[in-house]
Scaffold this active site. Structure first.
Site, PDB file in Angstrom:
ATOM      1  N   HIS A 161       0.828  -1.220   0.000  1.00 19.14           N
ATOM      2  CA  HIS A 161       0.000   0.000   0.000  1.00 19.14           C
ATOM      3  C   HIS A 161       0.862   1.269   0.000  1.00 19.14           C
ATOM      4  O   HIS A 161       0.504   2.265   0.639  1.00 19.14           O
ATOM      5  CB  HIS A 161      -0.952  -0.001   1.203  1.00 19.14           C
ATOM      6  CG  HIS A 161      -2.025  -1.041   1.107  1.00 19.14           C
ATOM      7  ND1 HIS A 161      -3.181  -0.866   0.382  1.00 19.14           N
ATOM      8  CD2 HIS A 161      -2.106  -2.284   1.649  1.00 19.14           C
ATOM      9  CE1 HIS A 161      -3.937  -1.954   0.484  1.00 19.14           C
ATOM     10  NE2 HIS A 161      -3.308  -2.834   1.238  1.00 19.14           N
ATOM     11  N   ASP A 221      -0.826  -5.208   5.940  1.00 22.34           N
ATOM     12  CA  ASP A 221      -1.760  -6.123   5.271  1.00 22.34           C
ATOM     13  C   ASP A 221      -1.491  -6.203   3.776  1.00 22.34           C
ATOM     14  O   ASP A 221      -0.843  -5.344   3.188  1.00 22.34           O
ATOM     15  CB  ASP A 221      -3.204  -5.658   5.500  1.00 22.34           C
ATOM     16  CG  ASP A 221      -3.470  -4.279   4.891  1.00 22.34           C
ATOM     17  OD1 ASP A 221      -2.602  -3.398   5.042  1.00 22.34           O
ATOM     18  OD2 ASP A 221      -4.521  -4.087   4.267  1.00 22.34           O
ATOM     19  N   GLU A 222      -1.997  -7.263   3.177  1.00 26.11           N
ATOM     20  CA  GLU A 222      -2.058  -7.432   1.715  1.00 26.11           C
ATOM     21  C   GLU A 222      -0.726  -7.136   1.025  1.00 26.11           C
ATOM     22  O   GLU A 222      -0.653  -6.389   0.054  1.00 26.11           O
ATOM     23  CB  GLU A 222      -3.170  -6.539   1.138  1.00 26.11           C
ATOM     24  CG  GLU A 222      -4.551  -6.864   1.705  1.00 26.11           C
ATOM     25  CD  GLU A 222      -5.635  -5.938   1.198  1.00 26.11           C
ATOM     26  OE1 GLU A 222      -6.763  -6.402   1.013  1.00 26.11           O
ATOM     27  OE2 GLU A 222      -5.341  -4.737   0.975  1.00 26.11           O
ATOM     28  N   VAL A 223       0.331  -7.771   1.502  1.00 23.50           N
ATOM     29  CA  VAL A 223       1.647  -7.594   0.871  1.00 23.50           C
ATOM     30  C   VAL A 223       1.743  -8.548  -0.327  1.00 23.50           C
ATOM     31  O   VAL A 223       1.666  -9.771  -0.164  1.00 23.50           O
ATOM     32  CB  VAL A 223       2.785  -7.879   1.867  1.00 23.50           C
ATOM     33  CG1 VAL A 223       4.137  -7.672   1.190  1.00 23.50           C
ATOM     34  CG2 VAL A 223       2.656  -6.995   3.099  1.00 23.50           C
ATOM     35  N   PRO A 224       1.891  -8.025  -1.550  1.00 21.57           N
ATOM     36  CA  PRO A 224       1.934  -8.889  -2.743  1.00 21.57           C
ATOM     37  C   PRO A 224       3.310  -9.525  -2.943  1.00 21.57           C
ATOM     38  O   PRO A 224       4.240  -8.892  -3.447  1.00 21.57           O
ATOM     39  CB  PRO A 224       1.601  -7.909  -3.881  1.00 21.57           C
ATOM     40  CG  PRO A 224       2.068  -6.574  -3.386  1.00 21.57           C
ATOM     41  CD  PRO A 224       1.939  -6.593  -1.884  1.00 21.57           C
TER      42      PRO A 224
END
Length: 429
Positions: A161, A221-224
């Protein structure tokens, strides 16, 4: 009004209790702190009958919050919110006895926070020069919130993000052509570069100096992982370091970040992925539960000895038809498999109004009074669950918010308010 300790500073531990006595010809509010006065005055206002201009003849109320963390998230990166909207949100929060504004101030789309240490973050990361928050703006928000008994907790989410960060910091993000955020060429922060941690150390030192709250939200959160995987130099560095797996790489990054925050002597919150991915987090970590299966996750978090905040059932940005406030009201935060001692680690919860489809035009009406159901669940006794009574009170409360300049949406199929909302110019909070 009597206050035992008027100088007590605002914090999550501050005493918000009050005694409210409504007599035949007098009203008495007795509190420990001035923040109890704020809560007591709101109850007095809600006791007022707008139809005939009366309050109950004789009433004695002793009241205090069930949970110390009663939050609302706003997102000013996806769609910018002007100060006037943020002030109104804070005023409405106080009307509902919410005490934490979780300010998700930056994200992939834009970086509106004006950093004194790295001004290029805002110069290149904000949408434009008019969609920024100056240091003076931030201080005004913090001061306004403090007057209403609301703690401002900023979130600077990393390592994912962060697309907007990279525009002002060349080399800060991981290069991964066509596999980055939104299909672009860049993804999360590059954890292999030591200079990136120096940047983070300076930036977070500034943040904790600007925001006086006892905690900061670090995201996580949501680490690609696919972007990290696509960078050959990063993969080579991992092998040299003996880091096997991208979950271990994430752990490497988070531990370096937590070292920085701990060095600043500051508490912090992380999204649940940090816990779910079995990262080696510190005992003082506060885990923010937001995904599905929240009862199971929350049980595991508190059994692990960590403090927790819950948001999973209270994502207000998910719009549904009819009385969706009821599903928020029916939630019992402590309906988990844990001991009484472990349940004490649940600090409270937070309603989230993410900004994908929310801006100045609709943030207030979408947030209130739907968040009022969450606010009551976090403030009142767990046995307070009479839905017909709540619907009657919520409709009346919504009318009171309209009278004070908050365009709170209606909650009943057919009803009217003596003080229908008539414009955005009259705000009395």
């Amino acid at each position: 009004i009597t206050v035992q300790d008027p100088a007590s500073p605002l914090s999550l531990e501050v005493d918000e209790s009050y005694n409210l006595t409504i007599g035949v010809d007098s009203v008495v509010i007795a509190t420990v702190t001035r923040f109890g006065v704020i809560r007591g005055l709101e109850t007095l206002y809600q006791s007022y009958n707008a139809t005939d201009g009366t309050v109950p003849d004789i009433s004695v109320i002793r009241d205090w919050p069930r949970f110390r963390f009663r939050g609302l998230l706003i997102d000013t990166s996806r769609h910018f919110l002007h100060l006037s909207s943020i002030f109104k949100v804070i005023g409405a929060m106080a009307m509902n006895k919410l005490n934490v504004l979780h300010w998700h101030i930056v994200d992939d789309p834009s970086f509106p926070y004006t950093s004194l240490t790295f001004p290029q973050l805002t110069e290149k990361g904000a949408y434009d020069a008019t969609h920024r928050y100056s240091l003076a703006d931030v201080r005004r928000v913090i001061e306004f919130a403090e007057l209403h008994g609301v703690v401002v907790v900023p979130e600077f989410d990393t390592p994912g993000h962060t697309l907007s960060w990279g525009k002002g910091l060349p080399g800060f993000l991981t290069l991964c052509p066509d596999k980055g955020t939104f299909g672009g060429d860049y993804g999360p922060i590059d954890p292999s570069k030591e200079e990136n941690y120096q940047i983070l150390a300076k930036l977070f030192a500034e943040i904790v100096a600007v925001f006086p709250s006892e905690m900061i939200h670090l995201g996580g959160d949501e680490v690609p992982f696919n972007c990290w995987q696509a960078n050959a130099d990063l993969v080579k560095w991992m092998k040299e370091k003996g880091i096997v797996g991208f979950d271990k790489l994430e752990n490497y990054y988070e531990n370096k970040l937590l070292d920085i925050i701990q060095g600043l002597n500051h508490s912090y919150v992380v999204w649940e992925e940090i816990f779910n991915n079995k990262l080696q987090i510190r005992p003082d970590t506060i885990v923010h539960v937001w995904k599905g299966g929240w009862q199971d996750t929350l049980s595991k978090v508190v059994k692990g000895g960590y403090r927790a905040i819950i948001s999973s059932p209270w994502y207000l940005n998910y719009i549904t038809f009819s009385r969706d406030w009821k599903k928020y009201y029916e939630v019992e935060p402590l309906n988990i498999t844990a001991s009484a001692e472990q349940k004490e680690l649940v600090m409270g919860g937070e309603a989230c109004m993410w900004g994908e489809f929310v801006d100045d035009s609709n943030v207030l009406s979408r947030t209130f009074p739907r968040s009022s159901a969450v606010a009551e669940r976090l403030w009142s006794h767990e046995k307070q669950r009479d839905e017909p009574d709540m619907e009657f009170r919520l409709d009346k409360h919504r009318c009171g918010m309209c009278a004070r300049g908050i365009p709170a949406e209606t909650v009943i199929l057919r009803s009217f308010c003596p003080y229908e909302f008539s414009g955005y110019d009259d705000l009395h909070i």
